[in-house]
Structure formats: C-alpha cells, structure tokens
Enzyme design. Structure first.
Site, PDB file in Angstrom:
ATOM      1  N   SER A  54      -0.340  -0.877  -5.973  1.00  0.00           N
ATOM      2  CA  SER A  54      -0.459  -2.154  -6.671  1.00  0.00           C
ATOM      3  C   SER A  54       0.046  -2.050  -8.104  1.00  0.00           C
ATOM      4  O   SER A  54      -0.054  -1.001  -8.739  1.00  0.00           O
ATOM      5  CB  SER A  54      -1.926  -2.606  -6.690  1.00  0.00           C
ATOM      6  N   HIS A  89       0.810  -1.211   0.000  1.00  0.00           N
ATOM      7  CA  HIS A  89       0.000   0.000   0.000  1.00  0.00           C
ATOM      8  C   HIS A  89       0.846   1.266   0.000  1.00  0.00           C
ATOM      9  O   HIS A  89       0.358   2.337  -0.355  1.00  0.00           O
ATOM     10  CB  HIS A  89      -0.962  -0.017   1.191  1.00  0.00           C
ATOM     11  N   LYS A 137     -15.000  -7.885  -7.038  1.00  0.00           N
ATOM     12  CA  LYS A 137     -14.074  -8.776  -7.750  1.00  0.00           C
ATOM     13  C   LYS A 137     -13.494  -9.814  -6.794  1.00  0.00           C
ATOM     14  O   LYS A 137     -13.474 -11.007  -7.097  1.00  0.00           O
ATOM     15  CB  LYS A 137     -12.950  -7.950  -8.372  1.00  0.00           C
TER      16      LYS A 137
END
Length: 389
Positions: free
Chosen positions: A209, A205, A231
């Site tokens: 990503s 973080h 997702k």
C-alpha cells in the site's frame, strides 16, 4: 494452538490470513485509506440486492415499469431492496470517487503501483457501464431517452458505428431487445467487477500500500489485524449511517423525478439528465459540438487515467511535498465539481461556454503531468543550490 496453526496452513485459510490478517500495512495510514474496503462492501451490497430484485423484475418494455412498481408495492421488503440498490449505486460511486482522488493526491499511480492503478481504472469503467445499464431497467422517461441518446452516439464511429448501434439496440430502434440485452449485461458485469477487484487487490498486496507521506515504508509496517481493521470499521459505520439515512428518509434525493413516469417514445423530456455520477463525463460530451469529437473525448478521459503511471515524472509521490501539484490538484477537483454542475444544466449559454472551459481544464491536468515532475525537480534543485550558496 497446534490445531489453529494446522488450519492456517490450509490453502484457503492461509490466503485469507495473508491478505486480511497478517497483511503488512504501513503504520501511518489515515482514514483516507478506508475507501478501498468500503468500495468492496458496497459492491457486495449491490450484488446481493440486485440478485433479489432480479427475482421479481420483468425485462419487457410493456411490463418493466409495472414490475418495478410491483416490487415497491407488493413484494414484502421490496421497497427496501430497491432503495438500497438505487442509493447503494450512488454511495458506491461516492466511495470510488474519493478513492480515485485520494490516489491522485498521494500519487498512488506512481511506480511500482502502475498496474494497481490501471486495473482500478478498468474497474471504474466497468462500474460506469454497469450503472448505465441499470439506469435503463426501470424503463421510465429518463431511462428510455437516456439509452436512446447515449447509444446513438456510437453511430459517429466511422465504418462500424451504425452496426454497433444496431447491435446495442437489437434492431432499428430502442425496444424490447434493447431492454433484454441491458438486463442480461447488467446482471453479468458485476461479477466481472468482482474478478477485476480480486486482481486489483492481489496486485496491491504484491507491491504494498501507498501511504500519506508517499515514502518507502517497507521497514515500518504492522499487521492489518487487529490495528487497521478498526479504522475500516469506523468508516463502515459512518457510511452505513449516511446510507440508511438516505434509504429511509430521502430515498429519491439523488434520482430524477421524470424516471417515475413510464417511458413514452412519443414524448421527449424537456431536459435529458443522467444520474449524478455520470454528470462530469456527460458535461465533457456535451461541450463538444461534433458527435464524433464528443465520443473521442469520453474515450480520452479513460485513456488519460490509464496513462498517468506512464506519464508521471515526479520523484516524490505525495502532494504534501509537491506545492505546485497540490494547488493544481485542488483546482482540478473544483473543475470536476463544476463539470458535474454543468452536466445537469440546459444546453444553452452560458453553460455551454463554461462547460467547454472546464473540459479544457480537465484535460490540462493530465497534459501537464509529464512536465510538472521535471519542473518541480528543477525548482527544488535551484532552491537547494540557492541555500548552499
């Protein structure tokens, strides 16, 4: 509204909000990015089921096998807990292997995410050690002979090898002290994995990503919630279906039948085979006739993974834009599957020769990494010059 904002300002809730709700996520993530959260889910399942199993397990060579049978037959829901724990380990490794290979394909180890990758490799190593110790606990034939063979490999280490083996065994042979040590460490290590996972997530973080295109997506991000949690939820449901099909309909599919026989030091199994998720590394170990060389090769596997961020010379991350690496990656994937198959075959011709060739192919992938980036850059430059002319 004011009360909600006040709650979110509290340290705990603000941290959760930052990392789980408002976390800025690249807008082009695919379902291949679901395996990180799935790994966290299976880690939680392993810890919960392991704690409850430990309440009924007896770490003693005369009672361990019987206590496992007691859990299966007499404890209410015990069979369910045991099968969830055993098959959960397999699903955990499946998820992590997908996570690692997705990272290899999309160059997730490239700067600035080298620290994220290295912490992930440490977690993977801790997982292997934890799973190996857990495999010993049922004290079946494969448990006993597996720990005997693998721990004795440490004797190949010069000077301190015999001392390490004696410490692992707690004596001069695999016995009750060995089982107690492995049970204690098997209970402890998952909590170290939790700590390493938190550091892994914090590092991720911090640097953000990666994404399928491998490009800088700092200007095209959206909040994780409510878009991307769906997702992850789809991935969770899909794996939950597969997980419970294993638990309820084929609970012993991924295990070895010899481990349903009590450990017998006087009867050596015809073929010692570890759990399936150890097989590629086990095949590399067996491919080298020298014991010390085999131990060094196992160490080199993890050194190679840790060194990837420092060996990478490619200017492009994703293999979608690296045709040479794309082909090399798929050859490497097939090579790993081949090693897994070799690991469960007898130590005889032609399996030994095939294993040696596959082991060379495995390390070739890492050895060529520093050269590959420069080669791709040169070919790309040459191609651009040809088009201009």
């Amino acid at each position: 509204m004011a009360r909600r904002l006040s709650i979110l300002k509290q340290p705990l809730f603000s941290t959760l909000n930052h990392h789980l709700i408002d976390y800025p996520t690249p807008s082009n993530l695919s379902y291949w990015w679901v395996f990180g959260s799935l790994a966290g889910l299976f880690l939680v399942i392993q810890i919960i089921t392991g704690v409850f199993l430990a309440m009924h397990y007896t770490p003693h060579v005369d009672l361990a096998f019987s206590s496992v049978e007691h859990i299966m037959r007499d404890v209410k829901g015990g069979w369910w807990l045991r099968y969830m724990h055993a098959n959960g380990a397999s699903l955990f490794f499946i998820v992590v292997y997908f996570h690692i290979f997705r990272g290899l394909y999309h160059g997730s180890y490239a700067s600035p995410r080298g620290l994220v990758w290295c912490i992930g490799v440490v977690i993977f190593l801790l997982m292997i050690i934890t799973a190996f110790m857990g495999y010993v606990l049922p004290w079946g034939q494969m448990s006993f002979w597996g720990v005997t063979v693998i721990t004795s490999l440490a004797s190949a280490i010069p000077v301190v090898g015999d001392t390490i083996v004696t410490w692992l065994w707690g004596g001069f042979s695999v016995d009750n002290a060995t089982l107690n040590r492995f049970f204690s460490l098997h209970y402890l290590l998952p909590f170290l994995i939790v700590g390493a996972s938190i550091v892994h997530l914090a590092a991720l973080h911090k640097y953000g990503s990666n994404n399928p295109l491998g490009i800088n997506s700092s200007v095209d991000k959206i909040a994780f919630y409510p878009y991307f949690y769906v997702k992850d939820l789809v991935g969770w449901v899909a794996f939950a279906i597969f997980f419970f099909l294993l638990v309820f309909y084929a609970p012993n599919l991924l295990g070895h039948p010899d481990n349903s026989i009590p450990a017998n030091p006087m009867s050596t199994p015809a073929h010692i085979v570890p759990e399936w998720y150890f097989l590629p590394i086990y095949a590399i170990l067996r491919s080298i006739p020298n014991k010390l060389g085999g131990v060094a090769a196992i160490g080199l596997v993890f050194v190679s993974l840790l060194a990837l961020p420092f060996m990478n010379t490619a200017y492009v991350r994703s293999s979608s834009f690296r045709p040479i690496h794309d082909k090399l990656f798929w050859l490497f994937s097939i090579d790993c599957l081949l090693l897994g198959w070799i690991g469960c075959q007898p130590v005889e011709a032609p399996y030994v020769t095939i294993g040696q060739i596959a082991s060379v192919g495995f390390f070739f992938y890492f050895a060529i990494t520093p050269i590959l980036g420069e080669l791709e850059a040169f070919l790309s430059s040459a191609k651009s010059s040809t088009r201009i002319n």
